[in-house]
Design a protein around this motif. Structure first.
Motif, short mmCIF file in Angstrom:
data_model
loop_
_atom_site.label_atom_id
_atom_site.label_comp_id
_atom_site.label_asym_id
_atom_site.label_seq_id
_atom_site.Cartn_x
_atom_site.Cartn_y
_atom_site.Cartn_z
N ALA A 118 0.84 -1.19 0.00
CA ALA A 118 0.00 0.00 0.00
C ALA A 118 0.88 1.24 0.00
N LEU A 119 0.26 2.39 -0.28
CA LEU A 119 0.96 3.67 -0.26
C LEU A 119 0.82 4.32 1.11
N TYR A 120 1.93 4.90 1.57
CA TYR A 120 1.97 5.55 2.89
C TYR A 120 2.65 6.91 2.76
N LEU B 100 -3.76 12.61 -5.38
CA LEU B 100 -2.61 11.73 -5.14
C LEU B 100 -1.44 12.13 -6.02
N ALA C 281 5.65 3.32 -1.21
CA ALA C 281 4.96 2.03 -1.09
C ALA C 281 5.71 1.13 -0.12
N THR D 73 2.19 -3.93 3.76
CA THR D 73 1.28 -3.48 4.81
C THR D 73 1.64 -4.06 6.17
N ARG E 203 -1.57 5.05 6.19
CA ARG E 203 -1.94 4.56 4.86
C ARG E 203 -2.84 5.61 4.19
N LEU E 204 -2.60 5.90 2.92
CA LEU E 204 -3.38 6.91 2.22
C LEU E 204 -4.82 6.46 2.04
N ASP E 205 -5.75 7.43 2.10
CA ASP E 205 -7.16 7.10 1.93
C ASP E 205 -7.43 6.61 0.51
N GLN F 120 -6.25 4.73 -2.67
CA GLN F 120 -5.26 3.71 -2.94
C GLN F 120 -5.48 3.06 -4.30
N GLU G 33 -4.78 -0.03 -6.77
CA GLU G 33 -4.52 -1.43 -6.42
C GLU G 33 -3.10 -1.80 -6.83
#
Length: 228
Positions: free
Chosen positions: A102-104, A122, A174, A177, A188-190, A192, A194
């Motif tokens: 995931a992106l953070y 984003l 990235a 998780t 974690r970004l709202d 996302q 995939e």
């Protein structure tokens, strides 16, 4: 023919004999050498190894953080933790998990810029990227982001340092998780896209895999790395 090829063949034969000899060691004590990527070595394995040492104090562990492929044939490691399936001959492999990505971003960065709610928001954020590797560029292009290396104001190929740059507010990045969700410095970004998961494989030489202490550590790693 140069002497290089015969010398290499002799070295490989010698390494195989040493590995086969080591495979007869039936002790549940001694050293097990593990190699894994810098990120896995920094953020996942220390807790696992600490718990292993509590339950198996007679097993010594050597950890080799490396983003290059250590040779299991030449006994540079007994067990490798890989994000791909090794294909060398005489190597036993086992897929233990798929780790979601995931992106953070750092919490401070999200306070300054806001948590993105759309593709456009984003894309407007700063991102941390790799330097020589184009893996992130290829992944983002596949997701619809037409980026080049200059899209990333901060770049680093060492993935452990890359994550520290994300943690300290240099931009979005990235991460697995299992690592990112446990980190109090990031969120974690709202929004996302995939992202593909990372497969997690264990690998060992077939002769070494039979050694009781290596098999014990192998099973312990498989159990712990399966958790998400």
């Amino acid at each position: 023919m140069t002497l290089l090829e015969p010398a290499r063949a002799m070295a490989e034969a010698s390494a195989r004999l040493m590995t086969l000899s080591a495979g007869r060691d039936a002790r549940l004590s001694g050293t097990v050498r593990i190699t894994a990527s810098n990120v896995v070595s920094h953020y996942l394995l220390p807790d696992i190894i600490a718990d292993l040492r509590q339950s198996e104090p007679d097993i010594e562990v050597e950890l080799v953080p490396s983003d290059t492929s250590e040779s299991l044939i030449f006994r540079e490691a007994d067990i490798a933790v890989r994000m791909y399936r090794p294909t060398q001959l005489d190597i036993v492999t086992r897929k233990v998990s798929d780790h979601p990505i995931a992106l953070y971003a750092s919490k401070d960065a999200l306070i300054r810029h806001g948590n993105p709610q759309s593709f456009e928001e984003l894309a407007a954020l700063d991102f941390v990227g790799f330097d020589r590797s184009d893996m992130i560029i290829r992944t983002m292009r596949a997701l619809g982001f037409p980026v080049d290396r200059h899209f990333f104001a901060v770049r680093c190929d060492d993935q452990a340092v890359y994550w520290e740059l994300v943690r300290k507010g240099c931009g979005v990045g990235a991460m697995q998780t299992i690592i990112g969700d446990a980190d109090a410095e990031v969120e974690r970004l709202d929004f996302q896209p995939e992202l593909p998961s990372l497969p997690v494989w264990l690998a060992a030489h077939s002769a070494l895999h039979k050694i009781p202490r290596v098999k014990l550590v192998w099973d312990y790693l498989a159990s712990r790395l399966t958790r998400k």
